[in-house]
Design a protein around this motif. Structure first.
Motif, short mmCIF file in Angstrom:
data_model
loop_
_atom_site.label_atom_id
_atom_site.label_comp_id
_atom_site.label_asym_id
_atom_site.label_seq_id
_atom_site.Cartn_x
_atom_site.Cartn_y
_atom_site.Cartn_z
N MET A 172 0.86 -1.20 0.00
CA MET A 172 0.00 0.00 0.00
C MET A 172 0.89 1.24 0.00
SD MET A 172 -3.08 1.37 2.51
CE MET A 172 -2.81 0.12 3.69
N ILE A 173 0.55 2.21 -0.84
CA ILE A 173 1.24 3.51 -0.85
C ILE A 173 0.24 4.56 -0.38
CG2 ILE A 173 2.46 5.22 -2.27
CD1 ILE A 173 3.89 2.50 -2.06
N ILE A 174 0.62 5.29 0.67
CA ILE A 174 -0.33 6.24 1.27
C ILE A 174 0.41 7.44 1.86
CG2 ILE A 174 -0.38 4.75 3.36
CD1 ILE A 174 -3.26 5.80 3.86
N PRO A 175 -0.03 8.67 1.51
CA PRO A 175 0.56 9.87 2.13
C PRO A 175 -0.03 10.03 3.54
CG PRO A 175 -0.63 10.38 0.07
CD PRO A 175 -1.05 9.03 0.51
N ILE A 176 0.86 10.08 4.55
CA ILE A 176 0.38 10.18 5.93
C ILE A 176 0.84 11.50 6.55
CG2 ILE A 176 0.52 9.18 8.25
CD1 ILE A 176 -0.93 7.33 6.54
N MET A 183 5.25 10.34 2.20
CA MET A 183 4.85 9.22 1.34
C MET A 183 5.27 7.93 2.04
SD MET A 183 3.36 8.75 -1.50
CE MET A 183 3.66 10.07 -2.68
N THR A 184 4.30 7.08 2.32
CA THR A 184 4.54 5.91 3.15
C THR A 184 4.22 4.64 2.38
OG1 THR A 184 3.90 7.27 5.04
CG2 THR A 184 3.97 4.89 5.41
N LYS A 185 5.14 3.68 2.48
CA LYS A 185 4.96 2.38 1.81
C LYS A 185 4.78 1.31 2.86
CE LYS A 185 7.28 -0.46 -1.68
NZ LYS A 185 8.26 -0.29 -2.78
N THR A 196 6.89 -0.85 7.35
CA THR A 196 6.65 0.49 6.82
C THR A 196 7.97 1.16 6.46
OG1 THR A 196 4.70 0.72 8.20
CG2 THR A 196 5.69 2.75 7.46
N THR A 197 8.04 1.78 5.28
CA THR A 197 9.19 2.62 4.93
C THR A 197 8.68 3.98 4.47
OG1 THR A 197 9.20 1.62 2.72
CG2 THR A 197 10.80 0.75 4.30
N LEU A 198 9.53 5.02 4.65
CA LEU A 198 9.13 6.39 4.33
C LEU A 198 9.86 6.88 3.07
CD1 LEU A 198 9.21 7.81 7.97
CD2 LEU A 198 7.32 6.69 6.76
#
Ligand code: SAH
Length: 213
Positions: A172-176, A183-185, A196-198
């Protein structure tokens, strides 16, 4: 909605520019070379369709800038025939890019007007993309689980239902964040575990609750 040699030339320049900014994923670059971005924006902005800039669409929302679309699409590591859920259809451009990467695309939008406009563009371009008017926080349980989930609005935290609707080994790719996001993966490594990676700062319109009819 014609696609002229001029548009094609402008897209080639856009793709060259994306390469020079560090985008290397050939399936993403190829998709961006083929999808007519000018068909997804209001006519009054037509002349700027291939600038590397976000542009206003209706309902005070924006179509993401090409670099952001390329970056999110690259981080997603999509492949043909994967099932991908997008949250925030907006203009429909990002969904069309995922479709051009030969994925099965499901996309959710909370503004009725944007939902309806995107449906009509998909139809004109003969794109088979499943769209729904709904609240992205809930995901789309009927078609879950998904190989990939791409959120194109900024969320303050990761919605639980989206985590649940991701396949094991799915991404999942999601801006948090709040006004500015990271941008969070997220990779689902097992039924209960996620890593989780940033991937840098970004700025998206906020992910809101409920539908705007
Ligand atoms: N992917 C789009 C970018 C759209 S901007 C494109 O390619 O043009 C983000 C979109 O997310 C907006 O259209 C906004 O209405 C929508 N959005 C915000 N919160 C949402 C939610 N909870 N569910 C679904 N869509 C949402």
């Amino acid at each position: 909605m014609t696609d002229t040699p001029l548009h094609q030339g402008l897209r080639q320049n856009m793709v060259n520019n994306l390469r020079s900014k560090g985008i290397t994923d050939e399936s993403v670059l190829h998709a961006m070379l083929t999808v007519p971005r000018h068909c997804f924006i209001p006519e009054s902005y037509g002349a700027r369709a291939y600038e590397d800039a976000p542009l206003p669409i209706n309902c005070r929302q924006t179509i993401s800038q090409p670099y952001t679309v390329a970056k999110q699409s690259s981080l997603l590591e999509g492949a043909p025939l994967m099932k991908v859920l997008e949250i925030g259809t907006g203009s429909g451009y990002q969904a069309a890019i995922l479709k051009a990467m030969q994925m099965h695309v499901y996309t959710i939008e909370r503004h009725r007007q944007l939902y309806e406009q995107s449906q009509s563009v998909f139809k004109k371009l003969s794109l088979h993309i499943a769209g729904k008017l709904g609240d992205g926080y809930k995901g789309w349980a009927e078609f879950a689980p998904f190989d990939r989930i791409l959120v194109t609005c900024g969320a303050t935290q990761v919605p639980q239902s989206l985590l649940q609707q991701l396949k094991v080994n799915g991404i999942m790719i999601i801006p948090i964040g709040n006004e500015n996001q990271t941008m969070t993966k997220i990779i689902r490594t097992s039924d209960t575990e996620y890593t989780t990676t940033l991937h840098g700062d970004c700025r998206f319109v906020p992910m809101l609750n409920d539908i705007n009819m």
